[in-house]
Design a protein around this motif. Structure first.
Motif, mmCIF file in Angstrom:
data_model
loop_
_atom_site.group_PDB
_atom_site.id
_atom_site.type_symbol
_atom_site.label_atom_id
_atom_site.label_comp_id
_atom_site.label_asym_id
_atom_site.label_seq_id
_atom_site.Cartn_x
_atom_site.Cartn_y
_atom_site.Cartn_z
ATOM 1 N N GLU A 163 -0.123 4.599 7.038
ATOM 2 C CA GLU A 163 -1.377 3.759 7.762
ATOM 3 C C GLU A 163 -2.281 5.097 8.160
ATOM 4 O O GLU A 163 -3.633 4.669 8.081
ATOM 5 N N GLU A 164 -1.892 6.434 8.602
ATOM 6 C CA GLU A 164 -3.032 7.230 8.903
ATOM 7 C C GLU A 164 -3.924 7.764 7.892
ATOM 8 O O GLU A 164 -4.792 8.377 8.116
ATOM 9 N N SER A 165 -3.489 7.372 6.756
ATOM 10 C CA SER A 165 -4.328 7.887 5.427
ATOM 11 C C SER A 165 -5.461 6.871 5.321
ATOM 12 O O SER A 165 -6.395 6.950 4.648
ATOM 13 N N TYR A 166 -5.464 5.558 5.783
ATOM 14 C CA TYR A 166 -6.246 4.586 5.820
ATOM 15 C C TYR A 166 -7.050 4.445 7.116
ATOM 16 O O TYR A 166 -7.208 3.245 7.605
ATOM 17 N N VAL A 167 -7.719 5.305 7.425
ATOM 18 C CA VAL A 167 -8.513 5.269 8.635
ATOM 19 C C VAL A 167 -9.924 5.741 8.442
ATOM 20 O O VAL A 167 -9.838 6.925 7.514
ATOM 21 N N PRO A 168 -10.870 5.704 9.212
ATOM 22 C CA PRO A 168 -12.449 6.102 8.813
ATOM 23 C C PRO A 168 -11.957 7.980 9.036
ATOM 24 O O PRO A 168 -11.574 8.148 10.056
ATOM 25 N N GLY A 169 -12.400 8.799 8.233
ATOM 26 C CA GLY A 169 -12.370 10.091 8.178
ATOM 27 C C GLY A 169 -10.894 10.585 7.874
ATOM 28 O O GLY A 169 -10.559 11.865 7.782
ATOM 29 N N GLY A 170 -9.974 9.711 7.394
ATOM 30 C CA GLY A 170 -8.855 9.818 6.929
ATOM 31 C C GLY A 170 -8.726 10.410 5.530
ATOM 32 O O GLY A 170 -9.825 10.041 4.984
ATOM 33 N N TYR A 171 -7.588 10.414 4.951
ATOM 34 C CA TYR A 171 -7.332 10.858 3.471
ATOM 35 C C TYR A 171 -8.175 10.128 2.552
ATOM 36 O O TYR A 171 -8.822 10.325 1.687
ATOM 37 N N ASN A 172 -8.079 8.643 2.847
ATOM 38 C CA ASN A 172 -8.761 7.718 1.931
ATOM 39 C C ASN A 172 -10.074 6.925 2.588
ATOM 40 O O ASN A 172 -10.661 6.143 1.940
ATOM 41 N N VAL A 187 -8.010 -0.217 4.866
ATOM 42 C CA VAL A 187 -7.382 -1.428 3.930
ATOM 43 C C VAL A 187 -8.450 -2.639 3.876
ATOM 44 O O VAL A 187 -8.721 -3.065 2.848
ATOM 45 N N THR A 188 -8.696 -3.031 5.022
ATOM 46 C CA THR A 188 -9.485 -4.298 5.249
ATOM 47 C C THR A 188 -11.010 -3.945 4.575
ATOM 48 O O THR A 188 -11.501 -4.798 4.012
ATOM 49 N N GLU A 189 -11.589 -2.723 4.742
ATOM 50 C CA GLU A 189 -12.671 -2.409 4.289
ATOM 51 C C GLU A 189 -12.522 -2.381 2.594
ATOM 52 O O GLU A 189 -13.588 -2.866 2.017
ATOM 53 N N PHE A 190 -11.569 -1.922 2.126
ATOM 54 C CA PHE A 190 -11.252 -1.963 0.515
ATOM 55 C C PHE A 190 -10.952 -3.325 0.051
ATOM 56 O O PHE A 190 -11.385 -3.607 -1.088
ATOM 57 N N LEU A 191 -10.487 -4.397 0.957
ATOM 58 C CA LEU A 191 -10.396 -5.647 0.509
ATOM 59 C C LEU A 191 -11.570 -6.564 0.503
ATOM 60 O O LEU A 191 -11.708 -7.533 0.031
ATOM 61 N N ARG A 192 -12.771 -6.228 1.122
ATOM 62 C CA ARG A 192 -14.075 -6.844 1.308
ATOM 63 C C ARG A 192 -14.444 -7.517 0.075
ATOM 64 O O ARG A 192 -14.960 -8.690 -0.087
ATOM 65 N N PRO A 193 -14.411 -6.815 -1.225
ATOM 66 C CA PRO A 193 -15.000 -7.524 -2.443
ATOM 67 C C PRO A 193 -14.076 -8.703 -2.680
ATOM 68 O O PRO A 193 -14.476 -9.811 -3.264
ATOM 69 N N LEU A 194 -12.602 -8.451 -2.509
ATOM 70 C CA LEU A 194 -12.040 -10.043 -2.782
ATOM 71 C C LEU A 194 -12.276 -11.060 -1.751
ATOM 72 O O LEU A 194 -12.289 -12.089 -1.841
ATOM 73 N N GLN A 195 -12.466 -10.634 -0.492
ATOM 74 C CA GLN A 195 -12.954 -11.258 0.652
ATOM 75 C C GLN A 195 -14.250 -12.138 0.157
ATOM 76 O O GLN A 195 -14.351 -13.439 0.460
ATOM 77 N N GLN A 196 -15.150 -11.418 -0.281
ATOM 78 C CA GLN A 196 -16.566 -11.976 -0.634
ATOM 79 C C GLN A 196 -16.263 -13.004 -1.840
ATOM 80 O O GLN A 196 -17.073 -13.903 -1.970
ATOM 81 N N THR A 197 -15.372 -12.588 -2.734
ATOM 82 C CA THR A 197 -15.046 -13.573 -4.022
ATOM 83 C C THR A 197 -14.786 -14.846 -3.271
ATOM 84 O O THR A 197 -14.971 -15.732 -3.923
ATOM 85 N N VAL A 252 0.852 -0.963 -0.025
ATOM 86 C CA VAL A 252 0.037 -0.100 0.110
ATOM 87 C C VAL A 252 0.825 1.211 0.023
ATOM 88 O O VAL A 252 1.759 1.290 0.862
ATOM 89 N N GLY A 253 0.868 2.046 -1.042
ATOM 90 C CA GLY A 253 1.691 3.156 -1.143
ATOM 91 C C GLY A 253 1.549 4.464 -0.052
ATOM 92 O O GLY A 253 2.533 4.967 0.367
ATOM 93 N N GLY A 254 0.185 4.507 0.380
ATOM 94 C CA GLY A 254 0.014 5.821 1.420
ATOM 95 C C GLY A 254 0.411 5.258 2.755
ATOM 96 O O GLY A 254 0.271 3.867 3.215
#
Length: 194
Positions: free
Chosen positions: A112-121, A125-135, A108-110
């Motif tokens: 850690e603090e940018s991947y939190v609720p309310g952060g830059y992103n 990361v766990t939430e972004f990986l959900r589609p793969l998890q469901q697959t 992950v390029g960014g």
């Protein structure tokens, strides 16, 4: 256990992080087979029979990739679409991968603090990986705890090597990557004793 390590990086030779991890994991002996899918399919013409045969021949699959626009690199998405087909990976008769383990290793390029609720992103990361998890769930596979490293854009050699060692330990013993695994195992053992 036979482990298949598939690396999806469109410019692996110029990636200090992913090429370093690939080399360390391959040399460790923790995996049975390592493949660079962009080298195999630079024309994006995936040999579906070969890929399905490789999946069937291994017990655990490791998918290594850089985080691309909050998702996977294009070839990995195409690979998922082309290889995990109805009747093979899912559907009424699609149980060929049932029970196989799968694990994600992500750079992950960014920071850690940018991947939190309310952060830059906005999301983790766990939430972004959900589609793969469901697959993976749809394919009736066992989703092992994903592993990732933040800040890969600016990572120095020591950080890359440190994480490579963590990934190898997580591949050898997936429960080491899962902070709750030891507690779950202890609870299971306690139940057996009662």
């Amino acid at each position: 256990m036979k482990t298949l390590h598939l690396v999806f990086h469109p410019d692996l030779n110029n990636s200090r992080v992913n090429s370093g991890w690939k080399k360390s994991i391959e040399e460790s002996g923790a995996v049975t087979t390592t493949r660079d899918l962009y080298a195999d399919y630079s024309d994006f013409q995936i040999d579906i029979e070969r890929e399905q045969a490789d999946l069937l021949a291994h017990d655990r699959i490791i998918l290594q990739f850089p985080f691309y626009w909050y998702s996977t690199p294009p070839l990995m998405k195409k690979w998922l679409d082309d290889v995990l087909t109805y009747g093979f990976a899912y559907g009424s008769e699609g149980d060929k991968l049932k029970g196989k383990e799968i694990q994600l290793i992500v750079s992950v390029g960014g920071p850690e603090e940018s991947y939190v609720p309310g952060g830059y992103n906005s999301f983790t990361v766990t939430e972004f990986l959900r589609p793969l998890q469901q697959t993976i769930f749809l394919c009736q596979m066992t989703y092992l705890p994903p592993m990732w490293m933040h800040g890969s854009v600016a990572a120095d050699a020591d950080k890359i090597e440190f994480y490579a060692k963590q990934w190898i330990e997580g591949i050898v013993d997936p429960e080491r990557a899962d902070p709750w695994a030891i507690q779950r195992r202890a609870i299971k053992e306690a139940v057996k004793l009662t």
